[in-house]
Design an enzyme around this catalytic site. Structure first.
Site, short mmCIF file in Angstrom:
data_model
loop_
_atom_site.label_atom_id
_atom_site.label_comp_id
_atom_site.label_asym_id
_atom_site.label_seq_id
_atom_site.Cartn_x
_atom_site.Cartn_y
_atom_site.Cartn_z
CB SER A 137 -0.88 0.01 1.25
OG SER A 137 -1.45 1.28 1.46
CE LYS B 217 -1.77 -3.78 2.90
NZ LYS B 217 -2.03 -5.04 2.18
CE1 TYR C 119 -3.91 -1.66 4.80
CE2 TYR C 119 -3.01 0.53 4.37
CZ TYR C 119 -3.59 -0.64 3.92
OH TYR C 119 -3.86 -0.79 2.58
#
Length: 303
Positions: free
Chosen positions: A142, A159, A155
């Site tokens: 991401s 990632k 997150y």
């Protein structure tokens, strides 16, 4: 581009980007194992793929543990005879700023994204090495993992770790003919709808059926989930046999190669650096042009 005879596992493919990947791979001729925690989503995805003439089966399980990874690989082998491609797309969000993020918020996201990528890739790599005919690991990263993002400690960390694992595994699996790449997608999904600058534009496009505006597709690299699938099909194919260890961005009209972390500026001091010496030279030396961080807020053109 044809994928006839290829067998693919796509985690988190009951909806959104994962479903788009599964549909595109099946349309190109691959047999697909669909995975999601929602049985209705899995059944609907398999039905949609088969109704379009594709081949698919489903596994309802939460990604993260070894048992699920083994079940996904085992299903591919049992149903279709082999495994050629793994796409680690499954993920969840638990967004909170650092001082409000709980242990569970952190652990849940890391378990699905980072540990889930690890366990599934380990199981897939073992099977591919046993087969002896190479393979493809396509890990979904991401922009948050490349640059950080407000409220996404868990997150972004996961990632970023996925991109690092892609570089590591590309080295470890090269002799087995298994390529490993990280994909950095940007698309109109339920998640991007929560971004204030994107949400109203995406919702208006969905309401009217009109395409997303050119500034969004080009300047921000944000389009539909289908816009991302070309890269996925390419990386799953024999045409990508020499592409490995890369982080590749795609979205809207944009295709990009992300740079790996590297030293930007370097200075030397005989005998090493004291704190005072660093402070004295920082602003005019190594720290003269500090790196930016975070994802800048998108801006629609004026007028």
């Amino acid at each position: 581009m044809e994928l006839d005879g290829k067998v693919v596992v796509v985690t988190g493919s009951g909806r959104g980007l994962g479903l788009a990947y599964a549909e595109a791979l099946a349309a190109a001729g691959a047999s697909v194992v669909v995975n999601d925690v929602d049985r209705d989503a899995v059944d609907a995805a398999v039905a949609k793929i088969t109704a379009a003439g594709g081949t698919a089966t489903g596994v309802v399980a939460a990604v993260g543990g070894t048992e699920t990874a083994d079940e996904l690989v085992g299903t591919a082998v049992r149903e279709f005879g082999r495994l050629d491609v793994l796409i680690t797309n499954a993920g969840i969000l638990r967004d909170r700023v650092l001082w409000k993020m709980t242990d569970d918020d952190f652990d849940d996201v890391v378990r699905v994204h980072l540990r889930g990528t690890f366990t599934c890739a380990r199981a897939a790599a073992a099977r591919m090495r046993e087969q002896g005919t190479g393979g493809r690991l396509i890990l979904i990263s991401s922009p948050a993992g490349q640059r950080g993002n407000f409220g996404q400690t868990n997150y972004a960390a996961a990632k970023a770790g996925i991109a690092a694992m892609a570089r590591t595994w590309a080295m470890e699996l090269a002799r087995a003919g298994i390529t490993v790449n990280a994909v950095v997608p940007v698309a109109a999904t339920e998640m991007t709808k929560t971004i204030p600058a994107f949400g109203p534009v995406i919702e208006e496009s969905e309401r009217t059926g009109e395409p997303l505006p050119a500034w969004l597709r080009r300047d921000e690299g944000l389009g539909t989930v289908e816009d991302v699938t070309g890269l996925i099909v390419f990386l799953a194919s024999d045409a990508s046999k020499d592409v490995t260890g890369q982080a590749i961005g795609i979205g809207g009209d944009r295709l990009a190669l992300w740079a790996h972390p590297k030293e930007k500026t370097v200075a030397f001091a005989d005998g090493g650096w004291s704190a005072g010496a660093i402070a004295e030279q920082w602003s005019a030396g190594v720290g003269a042009e500090p790196e930016t961080y975070g994802m800048p807020a998108p801006k629609a053109p004026e007028g």
